[in-house]
Scaffold this motif. Structure first.
Motif, PDB file in Angstrom:
ATOM      1  N   SER A 146       7.620   7.504  -1.457  1.00 45.32           N
ATOM      2  CA  SER A 146       8.504   7.307  -2.607  1.00 45.32           C
ATOM      3  C   SER A 146       9.887   6.820  -2.162  1.00 45.32           C
ATOM      4  O   SER A 146      10.474   5.913  -2.758  1.00 45.32           O
ATOM      5  CB  SER A 146       8.648   8.613  -3.388  1.00 45.32           C
ATOM      6  N   ALA A 147      10.385   7.434  -1.103  1.00 44.89           N
ATOM      7  CA  ALA A 147      11.701   7.026  -0.588  1.00 44.89           C
ATOM      8  C   ALA A 147      11.666   5.578  -0.131  1.00 44.89           C
ATOM      9  O   ALA A 147      12.598   4.800  -0.384  1.00 44.89           O
ATOM     10  CB  ALA A 147      12.116   7.937   0.557  1.00 44.89           C
ATOM     11  N   ALA A 197       0.832  -1.212   0.000  1.00 45.26           N
ATOM     12  CA  ALA A 197       0.000   0.000   0.000  1.00 45.26           C
ATOM     13  C   ALA A 197       0.863   1.257   0.000  1.00 45.26           C
ATOM     14  O   ALA A 197       0.407   2.338  -0.396  1.00 45.26           O
ATOM     15  CB  ALA A 197      -0.921  -0.002   1.225  1.00 45.26           C
ATOM     16  N   ASP A 198       2.099   1.124   0.429  1.00 44.42           N
ATOM     17  CA  ASP A 198       3.012   2.276   0.458  1.00 44.42           C
ATOM     18  C   ASP A 198       3.689   2.521  -0.893  1.00 44.42           C
ATOM     19  O   ASP A 198       4.330   3.556  -1.081  1.00 44.42           O
ATOM     20  CB  ASP A 198       4.119   2.042   1.502  1.00 44.42           C
ATOM     21  N   ARG A 199       3.559   1.592  -1.832  1.00 45.23           N
ATOM     22  CA  ARG A 199       4.338   1.664  -3.062  1.00 45.23           C
ATOM     23  C   ARG A 199       3.873   2.822  -3.946  1.00 45.23           C
ATOM     24  O   ARG A 199       2.674   3.080  -4.085  1.00 45.23           O
ATOM     25  CB  ARG A 199       4.264   0.348  -3.824  1.00 45.23           C
ATOM     26  N   VAL A 200       4.832   3.498  -4.553  1.00 49.14           N
ATOM     27  CA  VAL A 200       4.577   4.624  -5.454  1.00 49.14           C
ATOM     28  C   VAL A 200       5.149   4.284  -6.814  1.00 49.14           C
ATOM     29  O   VAL A 200       6.255   3.734  -6.916  1.00 49.14           O
ATOM     30  CB  VAL A 200       5.235   5.916  -4.909  1.00 49.14           C
ATOM     31  N   GLU A 201       4.424   4.584  -7.865  1.00 50.06           N
ATOM     32  CA  GLU A 201       4.929   4.346  -9.212  1.00 50.06           C
ATOM     33  C   GLU A 201       6.052   5.333  -9.528  1.00 50.06           C
ATOM     34  O   GLU A 201       6.003   6.500  -9.110  1.00 50.06           O
ATOM     35  CB  GLU A 201       3.811   4.487 -10.231  1.00 50.06           C
ATOM     36  N   PRO A 202       7.080   4.885 -10.262  1.00 50.40           N
ATOM     37  CA  PRO A 202       8.216   5.771 -10.560  1.00 50.40           C
ATOM     38  C   PRO A 202       7.811   7.113 -11.157  1.00 50.40           C
ATOM     39  O   PRO A 202       8.421   8.152 -10.844  1.00 50.40           O
ATOM     40  CB  PRO A 202       9.040   4.939 -11.553  1.00 50.40           C
ATOM     41  N   ALA A 203       6.799   7.112 -12.006  1.00 52.68           N
ATOM     42  CA  ALA A 203       6.405   8.359 -12.659  1.00 52.68           C
ATOM     43  C   ALA A 203       5.906   9.402 -11.662  1.00 52.68           C
ATOM     44  O   ALA A 203       5.960  10.614 -11.933  1.00 52.68           O
ATOM     45  CB  ALA A 203       5.330   8.080 -13.704  1.00 52.68           C
ATOM     46  N   ASP A 204       5.431   8.935 -10.505  1.00 57.64           N
ATOM     47  CA  ASP A 204       4.885   9.855  -9.498  1.00 57.64           C
ATOM     48  C   ASP A 204       5.921  10.281  -8.455  1.00 57.64           C
ATOM     49  O   ASP A 204       5.607  11.056  -7.548  1.00 57.64           O
ATOM     50  CB  ASP A 204       3.699   9.189  -8.786  1.00 57.64           C
ATOM     51  N   MET A 205       7.124   9.776  -8.574  1.00 59.67           N
ATOM     52  CA  MET A 205       8.145  10.035  -7.553  1.00 59.67           C
ATOM     53  C   MET A 205       8.819  11.387  -7.763  1.00 59.67           C
ATOM     54  O   MET A 205       8.890  11.896  -8.888  1.00 59.67           O
ATOM     55  CB  MET A 205       9.220   8.938  -7.596  1.00 59.67           C
TER      56      MET A 205
END
Length: 974
Positions: free
Chosen positions: A792-793, A719-727
């Protein structure tokens, strides 16, 4: 009005501090055996074989010898092999490793003989198969010992089912491969000089010889000239460092292109073996040196005239012992005298004494002349003593049984002095061949041996790469990839110059030469060797069921020949095969015959030490091209020798040996493996206490990096994962670096460049991550609430975790398992059951990387400027600063303004200016156009994040900034 009073401000519980049970101290020596037991329990190697659809990759193990504990060279060798296999497995191959052992041969036989001598037993009185059985048990015991020692190093393979050259099937195949040489016509029996160990009483291969300095007698010997004219009565002088070969002299040769002269002695000092009026034939370039050796001074000899090649061609010589009283005519025949290409005038006299029974060049000269029958002698017995009936010297020993100087040389020198045959004598220290087992000097001795003819056209229909063994080998060398490239040239030059392969040994423990010779027939006759497929089939069938011992049973000849040919017409050959033929044949019974071998019988990699260019690489190539027409390997990787910290060869006598077991006990196997990865194994490498301490320091730094990641990923979920494009950009820059590094790691592993892989990963982990990315993002990870930046981190940390652990798993097998299990502790979980994750090429962003290179360059100037203030105690930490950064380049300035450069620089505030920097601004000479003027941050210090900001104290929670106020609310709500 703040809700909290200063006395109740305790925000530590609201921080997202790292949480992990992963210890800072590794405790490897005690903990590594637990992981070994776990891998065996869950069957890691077998589970990897169950992964379907993978391309096989096979490293064929060069067999160590089963006769002692491991040394540091073994540890280096097996660790490199393990890294090769593990890295290819994790890159998607079905990477197989079948350990093997060399079990036959003289070293084991020698150990059993030593045990016999201690007990007063005579080996020759023991039934041969009883003796062979003791050799077999000795080898089996050491296989078990070495297997556990190799496993302790973390080496993964099919330990339950290794290959052994003494297994019945292996002995069958070795015999079968030998029979191919028998049947294709390359096997022959010849009598020629081979390297012979009088101590061990057997022929030796080049690979069984090592070179050490030796003090040898050196003599200048006079041969009387038989000729017309003024050369009559002159003397030809030869020089040799092997006086013991003089009784076997049959000729003297000269160089057709050398300038020779006739010299006369005009006066002599006392104690000189020359007389006034003596005339000598000598090479002009060496005459002065020869007379100096004879103690003659300038003016005591003169050059009379040139001596032409035509004159030399009409000369015959007398052996210096010709006509000696008691010689019984042994040396009365005139010696042959002719030109030879191998004669030079760089040392000696310009004339070379020839004993073709003890010198290969002389042997080949007279072989090509068809004169071997005239020049071959049999003066030296297998134990290095002269035949008993040799006049003057019968029974004299070239070497004693302990390998020390015998009495033969001294006796020969004394006799030459007595008959006036010596001009000078002395001693010389030179590099001389010694047996690598007994450490005793060897000699060249003419003896009947069995050879594989490497220049004979092989009639086997496998001539795609050449019609002879040598042609095929030279062609195949260029079809192999060599690491390092110099390995190709080394083996090529050896293969170009090598003589026929000596296959036979006069010992008991090994695979016999399974052939029969016809009685009363010369070795040169076509029917001397029995070439019968039915006989061969009987032999190999028996070997498969009973092993090679059946060759030595009573009635073996009748068993194998009866009903096919008349056993009484044949003799059974009882020599054993050179053990290099055993190991050279391992590709056949390991790669070709096993289910976990290879479809085409060719290994992807052979990997051994550089000495194996004349050993296993060499014999494997010869054996394979002789029976299959092609090389048994696609890649050959070579490592150098391990030296002590000072660069000296390790020696028990010096006391500088380093035992792998002690390193493992003190540091752990992973430290030893890391030493291997950090060194350039293709060259000689050094090891010592200080070097290992440096390796351990690198390990600690890397371990702390991984510990930091584990702590920060403590409660990470999908649930914490962020897509690279949004980082944020910084995270996308890390992904870019990962994509770059992934390609570098894969390429390095594919090229067996472990030093390159580790250095790249280590630099990334310590410089890009610990000193830069982690340093910057520590604030967000600890102090942010549920922000995109923090998520993101943490997503990037998860991505980093999977790559770093799998990239390093082939090297640090125990530590990466510990790291992996800290996050994924399932019952069957193991990092070694996973692959290196595929890294999307879409993560590459050259423009972003260029921008962040400018940001990092400016950051280095800021960091250095603040360090000056910290050292001078103006500030205690960088968060107390709010410097002004003057940037001349507009693009670089724009880059800094587009990011939170104060966060990047770990300051509370920062100002980026395009104005001209003051003259006294701080600068770094390597970073042009960036200057820094220090200023303190305005405001109060946030009690939670420690930044100095103007808004601290103006929010709901006392003593915090706005960001931390929100984060505290989230923490309290959670």
């Amino acid at each position: 009005m703040c809700a909290d009073t200063p006395e109740t401000h305790d925000y530590k519980s609201t921080l997202n501090l790292p949480k992990t049970d992963f210890p800072m101290r590794a405790g490897l020596p005690k903990r590594e055996p637990n992981w070994l037991a776990r891998w065996e329990e869950i069957g890691v190697y077998d589970r990897l074989r169950e992964k379907a659809g993978r391309k096989p990759f096979t490293l064929h193990d060069g067999p160590p010898y089963a006769n002692g504990h491991l040394h540091i060279g073994h540890a280096l060798n097996k660790t490199i092999k393990d890294m090769i296999v593990r890295s290819h497995q994790m890159m998607g191959f079905d990477a197989r490793y079948i350990p093997g052992w060399d079990c036959h041969g003289l070293p084991i036989e020698w150990k059993i003989e030593e045990q016999y001598r201690k007990k007063g037993r005579d080996k020759d009185q023991v039934p041969i198969n009883e003796f062979r059985g003791e050799c077999r048990e000795f080898a089996r015991g050491w296989v078990d010992v070495q297997r556990e020692e190799f496993k302790r190093l973390g080496v993964q393979g099919n330990w339950a089912d290794p290959y052994l050259t003494m297994d019945f099937h292996a002995e069958r195949v070795i015999a079968e491969e030998f029979m191919k040489f028998l049947m294709n016509g390359t096997l022959y029996q010849g009598s020629k000089p081979v390297m012979w160990s009088p101590v061990e009483q057997t022929a030796l291969a080049e690979a069984e010889v090592e070179y050490h300095d030796k003090d040898s007698f050196t003599i200048w010997v006079k041969f009387d000239v038989v000729a017309d004219g003024d050369l009559s009565g002159a003397k030809v002088v030869i020089w040799t460092t092997t006086p013991w070969t003089m009784p076997s002299n049959k000729a003297v040769v000269y160089g057709a292109g050398i300038s020779y002269g006739l010299y006369e002695v005009t006066a002599t000092p006392d104690e000189c073996w020359a007389n006034a009026g003596d005339k000598y034939l000598l090479a002009d370039n060496l005459a002065a040196d020869v007379f100096g050796r004879a103690r003659l001074e300038d003016g005591q000899w003169t050059r009379l005239r040139d001596v032409t090649n035509d004159e030399l061609a009409d000369i015959s010589l007398k052996h210096p012992l010709a006509g000696a009283e008691g010689a019984n005519g042994e040396w009365d025949d005139l010696r042959d005298f002719r030109a030879a290409e191998f004669v030079t005038d760089t040392e000696g006299t310009g004339f070379v004494h020839c004993a073709p029974s003890h010198g290969l060049e002389e042997y080949e000269l007279y072989r090509d002349l068809g004169m071997l029958a005239d020049v071959i002698t049999y003066n030296v017995n297998p134990d290095g003593r002269f035949r008993d009936d040799l006049p003057f010297f019968g029974g004299k020993a070239i070497l004693k049984p302990n390998g020390k100087e015998g009495n033969a040389n001294a006796a020969i020198i004394d006799k030459l002095v007595e008959v006036g045959g010596l001009l000078a004598r002395g001693k010389i220290k030179h590099s001389y061949p010694h047996s690598w087992r007994s450490k005793a000097p060897v000699i060249y001795r003419n003896t009947p041996q069995w050879f594989a003819a490497i220049d004979k056209v092989v009639g086997d229909g496998l001539d795609t790469h050449g019609k002879t063994i040598r042609e095929r080998a030279l062609t195949e060398i260029d079809n192999v990839n060599w690491t390092p490239k110099s390995g190709r040239n080394r083996l090529h030059s050896m293969m170009e110059a090598r003589p026929d392969w000596v296959l036979s040994r006069q010992r008991a423990w090994g695979v016999p030469l399974t052939c029969f010779t016809k009685k009363g027939v010369l070795p040169t006759d076509d029917d001397f060797l029995l070439r019968n497929a039915a006989v061969n089939a009987r032999v190999v069938e028996a070997f498969e069921a009973e092993g090679a011992d059946c060759w030595y049973e009573d009635g073996a000849k009748e068993r194998f020949l009866g009903g096919i040919v008349n056993p009484d017409d044949y003799d059974q050959v009882m020599d054993i095969l050179d053990v290099w033929f055993d190991s050279g044949s391992t590709h056949a019974f390991t790669l070709r015959d096993r289910e976990d071998g290879t479809e085409d019988g060719i290994a992807d990699v052979y990997m051994e030490g550089t000495d194996q260019h004349r050993g296993w690489f060499h014999s494997s190539l010869l054996q394979s091209v002789g029976t299959t027409g092609r090389a048994p390997y696609r890649n050959v990787v070579t490592h150098g020798f391990t030296l002590d910290a000072k660069g000296m060869k390790m020696s028990k006598s010096i006391g500088n040996t380093i035992v792998p077991e002690k390193i493992v006990q003190q540091y752990g196997a992973d430290i030893l493996r890391l030493w291997v990865a950090q060194t350039d194994y293709t060259a000689d490498q050094r090891i010592g206490d200080e070097i290992l301490k440096g390796v351990a320091d690198s390990y600690r730094r890397l371990r702390n990096t991984m510990r930091y990641m584990l702590g920060s990923l403590n409660d990470f979920t999908e649930a914490d994962r962020v897509e690279p494009a949004d980082m944020p950009e910084l995270e996308r820059w890390v992904l870019h670096r990962l994509a770059e590094l992934d390609a570098q790691v894969r390429d390095g592993y594919a090229k067996f460049d472990f030093q390159g892989v580790f250095q790249a990963v280590f630099t990334f982990a310590t410089v890009d991550l610990s000193a830069f990315y982690f340093d910057i993002r520590k604030d967000a990870l600890y102090c942010d609430g549920d922000t995109l930046r923090r998520r993101s981190a943490r997503t990037v940390l998860d991505i980093l975790f999977h790559r770093l652990t799998t990239w390093l798993a082939p090297i640090l097998v125990f530590t990466t398992e510990e790291i992996w299990l800290e996050r994924f502790p399932g019952e069957g979980s193991s990092v070694h059951l996973t692959d290196i994750p595929e890294t999307p090429q879409s993560w590459l962003d050259a423009d972003l990387a260029a921008k962040w290179a400018q940001v990092r360059a400016a950051r280095r100037v800021v960091t250095a400027a603040l360090e000056v203030q910290r050292v001078e105690k103006v500030i205690g930490a960088s968060l107390e600063a709010a410097p002004v950064v003057y940037v001349a380049d507009a693009d670089q300035r724009a880059a800094l303004e587009s990011v939170s450069f104060e966060d990047v620089s770990i300051t509370s505030d920062i100002t980026v200016s395009g104005d001209d920097a003051p003259a006294d601004a701080f600068r770094l000479p390597e970073t042009e156009g960036v200057a820094v003027v220090f200023a303190k941050a305005e405001g109060d210090k946030c009690e939670r994040c420690w930044k100095v900001l103007p808004d601290v104290g103006s929010h709901t929670h006392g003593g915090v900034c706005g960001r931390c106020d929100t984060a505290v609310d989230e923490a309290n709500a959670g």
